[in-house]
Design a protein around this motif. Structure first.
Motif, PDB file in Angstrom:
ATOM      1  N   SER A 153     -39.405 -31.094 -67.457  1.00  0.00           N
ATOM      2  CA  SER A 153     -39.495 -29.773 -67.195  1.00  0.00           C
ATOM      3  C   SER A 153     -38.213 -29.543 -66.125  1.00  0.00           C
ATOM      4  N   ARG A 154     -37.965 -28.250 -66.027  1.00  0.00           N
ATOM      5  CA  ARG A 154     -36.843 -28.076 -65.088  1.00  0.00           C
ATOM      6  C   ARG A 154     -37.060 -28.533 -63.493  1.00  0.00           C
ATOM      7  N   VAL A 155     -38.400 -28.430 -63.033  1.00  0.00           N
ATOM      8  CA  VAL A 155     -38.830 -29.026 -61.995  1.00  0.00           C
ATOM      9  C   VAL A 155     -38.552 -30.453 -61.790  1.00  0.00           C
ATOM     10  N   GLN A 156     -38.887 -31.129 -62.867  1.00  0.00           N
ATOM     11  CA  GLN A 156     -38.899 -32.539 -62.948  1.00  0.00           C
ATOM     12  C   GLN A 156     -37.501 -32.973 -62.880  1.00  0.00           C
ATOM     13  N   TRP A 157     -36.591 -32.248 -63.681  1.00  0.00           N
ATOM     14  CA  TRP A 157     -35.274 -32.709 -63.533  1.00  0.00           C
ATOM     15  C   TRP A 157     -34.607 -32.324 -62.287  1.00  0.00           C
ATOM     16  N   GLY A 158     -35.068 -31.217 -61.828  1.00  0.00           N
ATOM     17  CA  GLY A 158     -34.633 -30.858 -60.384  1.00  0.00           C
ATOM     18  C   GLY A 158     -34.813 -32.046 -59.283  1.00  0.00           C
ATOM     19  N   GLU A 159     -36.207 -32.473 -59.413  1.00  0.00           N
ATOM     20  CA  GLU A 159     -36.664 -33.627 -58.515  1.00  0.00           C
ATOM     21  C   GLU A 159     -35.759 -34.835 -58.833  1.00  0.00           C
ATOM     22  N   THR A 160     -35.429 -34.942 -60.176  1.00  0.00           N
ATOM     23  CA  THR A 160     -34.654 -36.311 -60.515  1.00  0.00           C
ATOM     24  C   THR A 160     -33.015 -36.092 -59.889  1.00  0.00           C
ATOM     25  N   ILE A 161     -32.612 -35.131 -59.820  1.00  0.00           N
ATOM     26  CA  ILE A 161     -31.291 -34.762 -59.318  1.00  0.00           C
ATOM     27  C   ILE A 161     -31.127 -34.929 -57.842  1.00  0.00           C
ATOM     28  N   THR A 162     -32.135 -34.365 -57.329  1.00  0.00           N
ATOM     29  CA  THR A 162     -32.408 -34.670 -55.819  1.00  0.00           C
ATOM     30  C   THR A 162     -32.546 -36.018 -55.328  1.00  0.00           C
ATOM     31  N   LYS A 163     -33.370 -36.916 -56.246  1.00  0.00           N
ATOM     32  CA  LYS A 163     -33.364 -38.334 -55.955  1.00  0.00           C
ATOM     33  C   LYS A 163     -32.255 -39.107 -56.164  1.00  0.00           C
ATOM     34  N   MET A 164     -31.560 -38.667 -57.126  1.00  0.00           N
ATOM     35  CA  MET A 164     -30.050 -39.281 -57.394  1.00  0.00           C
ATOM     36  C   MET A 164     -29.067 -39.124 -56.084  1.00  0.00           C
ATOM     37  N   ARG A 165     -29.372 -37.826 -55.806  1.00  0.00           N
ATOM     38  CA  ARG A 165     -28.396 -37.519 -54.489  1.00  0.00           C
ATOM     39  C   ARG A 165     -28.899 -38.107 -53.470  1.00  0.00           C
ATOM     40  N   VAL A 166     -29.966 -38.022 -52.964  1.00  0.00           N
ATOM     41  CA  VAL A 166     -30.828 -38.339 -51.470  1.00  0.00           C
ATOM     42  C   VAL A 166     -30.792 -39.998 -51.567  1.00  0.00           C
ATOM     43  N   VAL A 167     -31.418 -40.535 -52.759  1.00  0.00           N
ATOM     44  CA  VAL A 167     -31.973 -42.039 -52.786  1.00  0.00           C
ATOM     45  C   VAL A 167     -30.632 -42.839 -53.126  1.00  0.00           C
ATOM     46  N   ASP A 200     -29.654 -26.555 -66.296  1.00  0.00           N
ATOM     47  CA  ASP A 200     -29.485 -25.682 -67.643  1.00  0.00           C
ATOM     48  C   ASP A 200     -29.283 -26.630 -69.031  1.00  0.00           C
ATOM     49  N   TRP A 201     -28.335 -27.542 -68.690  1.00  0.00           N
ATOM     50  CA  TRP A 201     -27.977 -28.543 -69.894  1.00  0.00           C
ATOM     51  C   TRP A 201     -29.214 -29.382 -70.166  1.00  0.00           C
ATOM     52  N   LEU A 202     -29.788 -30.021 -69.191  1.00  0.00           N
ATOM     53  CA  LEU A 202     -30.837 -30.973 -69.574  1.00  0.00           C
ATOM     54  C   LEU A 202     -32.193 -30.231 -70.106  1.00  0.00           C
ATOM     55  N   VAL A 203     -32.573 -29.048 -69.550  1.00  0.00           N
ATOM     56  CA  VAL A 203     -33.687 -28.483 -70.320  1.00  0.00           C
ATOM     57  C   VAL A 203     -33.114 -27.466 -71.490  1.00  0.00           C
ATOM     58  N   HIS A 230     -24.155 -42.905 -65.292  1.00  0.00           N
ATOM     59  CA  HIS A 230     -24.870 -43.244 -66.692  1.00  0.00           C
ATOM     60  C   HIS A 230     -24.055 -42.795 -67.898  1.00  0.00           C
ATOM     61  N   SER A 231     -24.379 -43.600 -68.898  1.00  0.00           N
ATOM     62  CA  SER A 231     -23.720 -43.457 -70.198  1.00  0.00           C
ATOM     63  C   SER A 231     -24.226 -42.331 -70.799  1.00  0.00           C
ATOM     64  N   ALA A 232     -23.652 -41.523 -71.688  1.00  0.00           N
ATOM     65  CA  ALA A 232     -24.235 -40.419 -72.534  1.00  0.00           C
ATOM     66  C   ALA A 232     -25.193 -40.969 -73.266  1.00  0.00           C
ATOM     67  N   ALA A 233     -25.097 -42.204 -73.779  1.00  0.00           N
ATOM     68  CA  ALA A 233     -26.267 -42.466 -74.514  1.00  0.00           C
ATOM     69  C   ALA A 233     -27.720 -42.472 -73.941  1.00  0.00           C
ATOM     70  N   MET A 234     -27.428 -43.340 -72.507  1.00  0.00           N
ATOM     71  CA  MET A 234     -28.538 -43.291 -71.688  1.00  0.00           C
ATOM     72  C   MET A 234     -29.087 -42.066 -71.412  1.00  0.00           C
ATOM     73  N   ILE A 235     -28.503 -41.098 -71.158  1.00  0.00           N
ATOM     74  CA  ILE A 235     -28.959 -39.815 -70.802  1.00  0.00           C
ATOM     75  C   ILE A 235     -29.278 -38.976 -71.696  1.00  0.00           C
ATOM     76  N   THR A 236     -29.108 -39.028 -72.965  1.00  0.00           N
ATOM     77  CA  THR A 236     -29.461 -38.444 -73.999  1.00  0.00           C
ATOM     78  C   THR A 236     -30.784 -39.210 -74.739  1.00  0.00           C
ATOM     79  N   ALA A 237     -31.073 -40.404 -74.237  1.00  0.00           N
ATOM     80  CA  ALA A 237     -32.116 -41.130 -74.903  1.00  0.00           C
ATOM     81  C   ALA A 237     -33.505 -40.771 -73.722  1.00  0.00           C
ATOM     82  N   GLN A 238     -33.269 -40.038 -72.637  1.00  0.00           N
ATOM     83  CA  GLN A 238     -34.342 -39.868 -71.720  1.00  0.00           C
ATOM     84  C   GLN A 238     -35.366 -38.829 -72.354  1.00  0.00           C
ATOM     85  N   PRO A 239     -36.694 -39.040 -72.071  1.00  0.00           N
ATOM     86  CA  PRO A 239     -37.677 -37.923 -72.449  1.00  0.00           C
ATOM     87  C   PRO A 239     -37.514 -36.498 -71.870  1.00  0.00           C
ATOM     88  N   ARG A 240     -37.769 -35.739 -72.469  1.00  0.00           N
ATOM     89  CA  ARG A 240     -37.965 -34.355 -72.364  1.00  0.00           C
ATOM     90  C   ARG A 240     -39.005 -34.055 -70.810  1.00  0.00           C
TER      91      ARG A 240
END
Length: 98
Positions: A64-78, A93-96, A52-62
């Protein structure tokens, strides 16, 4: 006979129009993610910027920590992202950070 068939197949392949190749566009290297409210971006830069580009990451909606954790798991598993599980907490920590 096999040689004739093989040569005919090669001739057909050579005469065929070129096919569209699948390609993946990697993000432009426009920069790194910044420190956010005193939280280091090192883990996010080391893992997330591979796809991902830095611009794409910083443009994401806010999220929760749980939602970001699920997203990280999806990136890894899927998607098979090589995110080091030891970096999960620092990335979260950085994302939230706010």
């Amino acid at each position: 006979m096999r040689l004739v068939l093989a040569l005919a197949a090669l001739a057909l392949i050579a005469a065929a129009p070129p096919t569209k190749r699948l390609s993946v566009e990697l993000p432009d290297a426009e920069g790194l993610l910044p420190e956010r409210y005193g939280v280091s971006a090192d883990a996010a830069n080391g893992n997330c910027l591979a796809c991902h580009s830095a611009a794409m990451i910083t443009a994401q909606p806010r999220l929760s920590r749980v939602q970001w954790g699920e997203t990280i798991t999806k990136m890894r598993v899927v998607y098979g992202a090589p995110i080091d599980p030891a970096d999960d907490k620092a990335i979260l920590d950085w994302l939230v950070a706010d």
